[in-house]
Design a protein around this motif. Structure first.
Motif, PDB file in Angstrom:
ATOM      1  N   SER A 124       4.011  -3.629 -12.251  1.00 43.69           N
ATOM      2  CA  SER A 124       3.587  -4.305 -11.029  1.00 43.69           C
ATOM      3  C   SER A 124       3.201  -3.272  -9.981  1.00 43.69           C
ATOM      4  N   ILE A 125       2.398  -3.697  -9.044  1.00 39.31           N
ATOM      5  CA  ILE A 125       1.927  -2.813  -7.980  1.00 39.31           C
ATOM      6  C   ILE A 125       2.984  -2.760  -6.892  1.00 39.31           C
ATOM      7  N   ARG A 126       3.308  -1.545  -6.427  1.00 42.07           N
ATOM      8  CA  ARG A 126       4.297  -1.379  -5.356  1.00 42.07           C
ATOM      9  C   ARG A 126       3.663  -0.564  -4.233  1.00 42.07           C
ATOM     10  N   VAL A 127       3.438  -1.199  -3.077  1.00 44.48           N
ATOM     11  CA  VAL A 127       2.845  -0.523  -1.925  1.00 44.48           C
ATOM     12  C   VAL A 127       3.894   0.378  -1.292  1.00 44.48           C
ATOM     13  N   ILE A 169      -0.117   3.337  -3.182  1.00 39.39           N
ATOM     14  CA  ILE A 169       0.745   2.598  -4.099  1.00 39.39           C
ATOM     15  C   ILE A 169       1.497   3.564  -5.010  1.00 39.39           C
ATOM     16  N   GLU A 191      -3.986   4.172 -14.530  1.00 39.21           N
ATOM     17  CA  GLU A 191      -5.156   3.457 -14.013  1.00 39.21           C
ATOM     18  C   GLU A 191      -5.481   2.225 -14.849  1.00 39.21           C
ATOM     19  N   LEU A 243      -3.189  -0.611 -13.975  1.00 41.96           N
ATOM     20  CA  LEU A 243      -3.578  -1.198 -12.692  1.00 41.96           C
ATOM     21  C   LEU A 243      -4.804  -2.092 -12.859  1.00 41.96           C
ATOM     22  N   SER A 251      -8.488   6.569  -6.455  1.00 41.53           N
ATOM     23  CA  SER A 251      -8.376   5.259  -5.810  1.00 41.53           C
ATOM     24  C   SER A 251      -9.471   4.331  -6.304  1.00 41.53           C
ATOM     25  N   LEU A 258      -6.891   0.878  -3.006  1.00 41.91           N
ATOM     26  CA  LEU A 258      -5.579   1.166  -3.571  1.00 41.91           C
ATOM     27  C   LEU A 258      -5.584   2.606  -4.045  1.00 41.91           C
ATOM     28  N   LEU A 299      -3.559   5.810  -5.645  1.00 41.96           N
ATOM     29  CA  LEU A 299      -2.417   6.287  -6.404  1.00 41.96           C
ATOM     30  C   LEU A 299      -1.893   7.562  -5.776  1.00 41.96           C
TER      31      LEU A 299
END
Length: 140
Positions: A6-9, A84, A89, A92, A118, A131, A133
Motif C-alpha cells: 500500500s502507498i504510505r505518504v 511516499i 515502481e 506502485l 516520481s 508521487l 519515492l
C-alpha cells in the motif's frame, strides 16, 4: 497500519505555484515568510524556495508546464508532490491501475530531498499529484 503493498505518504515534498507576479511572490515568501531561494532554473523561469523540509516552486504562468500537457491547469497550483515510502515502481503502478488511475512514465525529478524517481497522477478533481519515492525504488 499500511501493508507492504500500500502507498504510505511521508510528507509534502513540494508545491508548484504558477504566477504572473514573480517579484511579489518572492517578496511574500522570502521577505515575509523567510523562505530562502535554494535553486533557480532560468530556462524554465523556475525559482525554488526552501520552506522547512519542503520546497515551494514558483514558475511564471507563461512557461510550459512540467506535467502532462493533457491535464488541465486550473488556477495557479500546477501540482502537489507527496513523498511516499519506498516501494518498487511496478508495485506502485499496479496499485494505481487497480484504482483505474492513468499512470504515465516515471522520471528522475528534483524535490525537497534532491533527485528521485516520481510519477504524475490526477485526483478525482483533476488536481495533479506527483508521487515521489524516497530512495531507489527498484531495489526494494
Amino acid at each position: 497500519m499500511p501493508s507492504e503493498s500500500s502507498i504510505r505518504v511521508l510528507a509534502i515534498d513540494h508545491v508548484v505555484l504558477r504566477t504572473s507576479k514573480l517579484d511579489a511572490m518572492l517578496q511574500f515568501y522570502c521577505g515575509l515568510l523567510n523562505c530562502a531561494v535554494e535553486r533557480t532554473l532560468p530556462d524554465l523561469g523556475l525559482v525554488q524556495l526552501r520552506a522547512g523540509n519542503a520546497l515551494i516552486d514558483l514558475v511564471p504562468i507563461d512557461k510550459e508546464q512540467d506535467t502532462d500537457s493533457t491535464w488541465p491547469n486550473v488556477g495557479n497550483m500546477e501540482h502537489l508532490c507527496l513523498r511516499i515510502a519506498d516501494m518498487n515502481e511496478q508495485v506502485l503502478v499496479q496499485i494505481l491501475r487497480q484504482q483505474n488511475i492513468k499512470v504515465p512514465e516515471f522520471a528522475e525529478r528534483y524535490g525537497a530531498e534532491g533527485f528521485g524517481r516520481s510519477v504524475y497522477i490526477t485526483d478525482p478533481e483533476s488536481n495533479v499529484v506527483e508521487l515521489k519515492l524516497t530512495l531507489c525504488p527498484n531495489e526494494t
